[in-house]
Design a protein around this motif. Sequence first.
Motif, PDB file in Angstrom:
ATOM      1  N   THR A   3      -5.015  13.612 -13.542  1.00 47.59           N
ATOM      2  CA  THR A   3      -4.740  12.208 -13.863  1.00 47.59           C
ATOM      3  C   THR A   3      -4.525  12.029 -15.359  1.00 47.59           C
ATOM      4  N   ILE A   4      -5.364  12.660 -16.154  1.00 46.42           N
ATOM      5  CA  ILE A   4      -5.224  12.573 -17.610  1.00 46.42           C
ATOM      6  C   ILE A   4      -3.905  13.204 -18.049  1.00 46.42           C
ATOM      7  N   MET A   5      -3.554  14.347 -17.464  1.00 50.18           N
ATOM      8  CA  MET A   5      -2.299  15.014 -17.819  1.00 50.18           C
ATOM      9  C   MET A   5      -1.100  14.145 -17.434  1.00 50.18           C
ATOM     10  N   PHE A   6      -1.155  13.524 -16.258  1.00 52.52           N
ATOM     11  CA  PHE A   6      -0.071  12.646 -15.830  1.00 52.52           C
ATOM     12  C   PHE A   6       0.083  11.473 -16.791  1.00 52.52           C
ATOM     13  N   CYS A   7      -1.031  10.846 -17.156  1.00 54.11           N
ATOM     14  CA  CYS A   7      -0.982   9.703 -18.084  1.00 54.11           C
ATOM     15  C   CYS A   7      -0.463  10.133 -19.450  1.00 54.11           C
ATOM     16  N   PHE A   8      -0.869  11.296 -19.906  1.00 54.91           N
ATOM     17  CA  PHE A   8      -0.371  11.814 -21.185  1.00 54.91           C
ATOM     18  C   PHE A   8       1.138  12.034 -21.113  1.00 54.91           C
ATOM     19  N   CYS A   9       1.615  12.664 -20.043  1.00 59.42           N
ATOM     20  CA  CYS A   9       3.056  12.915 -19.892  1.00 59.42           C
ATOM     21  C   CYS A   9       3.833  11.602 -19.767  1.00 59.42           C
ATOM     22  N   LEU A  10       3.269  10.639 -19.057  1.00 62.93           N
ATOM     23  CA  LEU A  10       3.899   9.326 -18.941  1.00 62.93           C
ATOM     24  C   LEU A  10       3.999   8.654 -20.309  1.00 62.93           C
ATOM     25  N   PHE A  11       2.922   8.694 -21.066  1.00 64.86           N
ATOM     26  CA  PHE A  11       2.913   8.124 -22.412  1.00 64.86           C
ATOM     27  C   PHE A  11       3.951   8.797 -23.301  1.00 64.86           C
ATOM     28  N   GLU A  12       3.993  10.113 -23.283  1.00 62.39           N
ATOM     29  CA  GLU A  12       4.969  10.845 -24.104  1.00 62.39           C
ATOM     30  C   GLU A  12       6.399  10.546 -23.660  1.00 62.39           C
ATOM     31  N   GLY A  13       6.606  10.399 -22.356  1.00 57.58           N
ATOM     32  CA  GLY A  13       7.944  10.056 -21.862  1.00 57.58           C
ATOM     33  C   GLY A  13       8.377   8.680 -22.314  1.00 57.58           C
ATOM     34  N   ILE A  14       7.449   7.731 -22.266  1.00 58.35           N
ATOM     35  CA  ILE A  14       7.770   6.373 -22.724  1.00 58.35           C
ATOM     36  C   ILE A  14       8.069   6.371 -24.212  1.00 58.35           C
ATOM     37  N   CYS A  15       7.268   7.074 -24.986  1.00 61.78           N
ATOM     38  CA  CYS A  15       7.548   7.178 -26.430  1.00 61.78           C
ATOM     39  C   CYS A  15       8.873   7.882 -26.671  1.00 61.78           C
ATOM     40  N   GLY A  16       9.152   8.893 -25.881  1.00 61.85           N
ATOM     41  CA  GLY A  16      10.408   9.627 -26.016  1.00 61.85           C
ATOM     42  C   GLY A  16      11.624   8.779 -25.708  1.00 61.85           C
ATOM     43  N   PHE A  57      -6.060   4.518 -24.684  1.00 66.94           N
ATOM     44  CA  PHE A  57      -4.849   4.559 -23.857  1.00 66.94           C
ATOM     45  C   PHE A  57      -4.427   3.155 -23.433  1.00 66.94           C
ATOM     46  N   SER A  58      -5.381   2.281 -23.200  1.00 69.20           N
ATOM     47  CA  SER A  58      -5.050   0.894 -22.855  1.00 69.20           C
ATOM     48  C   SER A  58      -4.359   0.197 -24.017  1.00 69.20           C
ATOM     49  N   ILE A  59      -4.848   0.422 -25.218  1.00 70.58           N
ATOM     50  CA  ILE A  59      -4.210  -0.162 -26.406  1.00 70.58           C
ATOM     51  C   ILE A  59      -2.788   0.359 -26.543  1.00 70.58           C
ATOM     52  N   CYS A  60      -2.622   1.665 -26.420  1.00 67.27           N
ATOM     53  CA  CYS A  60      -1.282   2.260 -26.536  1.00 67.27           C
ATOM     54  C   CYS A  60      -0.342   1.721 -25.460  1.00 67.27           C
ATOM     55  N   GLY A  61      -0.823   1.665 -24.242  1.00 66.54           N
ATOM     56  CA  GLY A  61       0.005   1.160 -23.150  1.00 66.54           C
ATOM     57  C   GLY A  61       0.365  -0.308 -23.342  1.00 66.54           C
ATOM     58  N   SER A  62      -0.606  -1.095 -23.800  1.00 65.95           N
ATOM     59  CA  SER A  62      -0.343  -2.519 -24.034  1.00 65.95           C
ATOM     60  C   SER A  62       0.689  -2.720 -25.133  1.00 65.95           C
ATOM     61  N   LEU A  63       0.577  -1.952 -26.200  1.00 65.35           N
ATOM     62  CA  LEU A  63       1.542  -2.081 -27.293  1.00 65.35           C
ATOM     63  C   LEU A  63       2.940  -1.640 -26.860  1.00 65.35           C
ATOM     64  N   LEU A  64       3.025  -0.578 -26.075  1.00 62.99           N
ATOM     65  CA  LEU A  64       4.333  -0.145 -25.582  1.00 62.99           C
ATOM     66  C   LEU A  64       4.924  -1.164 -24.615  1.00 62.99           C
ATOM     67  N   PHE A  65       4.087  -1.755 -23.780  1.00 63.51           N
ATOM     68  CA  PHE A  65       4.560  -2.791 -22.868  1.00 63.51           C
ATOM     69  C   PHE A  65       5.059  -4.006 -23.648  1.00 63.51           C
ATOM     70  N   THR A  66       4.326  -4.393 -24.675  1.00 61.05           N
ATOM     71  CA  THR A  66       4.751  -5.509 -25.529  1.00 61.05           C
ATOM     72  C   THR A  66       6.077  -5.200 -26.195  1.00 61.05           C
ATOM     73  N   ALA A  67       6.240  -3.976 -26.671  1.00 60.00           N
ATOM     74  CA  ALA A  67       7.507  -3.578 -27.293  1.00 60.00           C
ATOM     75  C   ALA A  67       8.651  -3.657 -26.289  1.00 60.00           C
ATOM     76  N   ALA A  68       8.405  -3.261 -25.052  1.00 63.05           N
ATOM     77  CA  ALA A  68       9.445  -3.331 -24.022  1.00 63.05           C
ATOM     78  C   ALA A  68       9.830  -4.779 -23.734  1.00 63.05           C
ATOM     79  N   ILE A  69       8.856  -5.663 -23.735  1.00 62.75           N
ATOM     80  CA  ILE A  69       9.147  -7.093 -23.513  1.00 62.75           C
ATOM     81  C   ILE A  69      10.011  -7.634 -24.647  1.00 62.75           C
ATOM     82  N   PHE A  70       9.636  -7.334 -25.884  1.00 62.60           N
ATOM     83  CA  PHE A  70      10.423  -7.805 -27.020  1.00 62.60           C
ATOM     84  C   PHE A  70      11.824  -7.205 -27.022  1.00 62.60           C
TER      85      PHE A  70
END
Length: 98
Positions: free
Chosen positions: A8-21, A71-84
């Motif tokens: 689960t941690i590896m999946f979330c890490f890969c998801l985070f890196e993919g979104i940043c990518g 991870f919640s902070i990072c995800g929230s900030l990325l979600f906010t960036a996607a909205i903007f």
Amino acid sequence: MKQATGPTIMFCFCLFEGICGMYWPSIGFIKSKYVPEEIRATVYNVFRIPLNLIVIVVLMNLESLSDDVVFSICGSLLFTAAIFQQIFQCLLVASMEN
């Protein structure tokens, strides 16, 4: 709360890196297309100020923050960036129609 497993941690890490990518090249393309060359460096540096402040605040409080919170902070900030980014796109389409 249930403890996260290794996969689960590896999946979330890969998801985070993919979104940043996807995010950074996309926003770089948008900025290069719409920010005039004469002021581009200044605008890029101004955009980095909030990012650096967020990093400093998180690093200063790292001992009191759990991995879930980070991870919640990072995800929230990325979600906010996607909205903007979506708002920016809608404004751009509206201005092109006029």
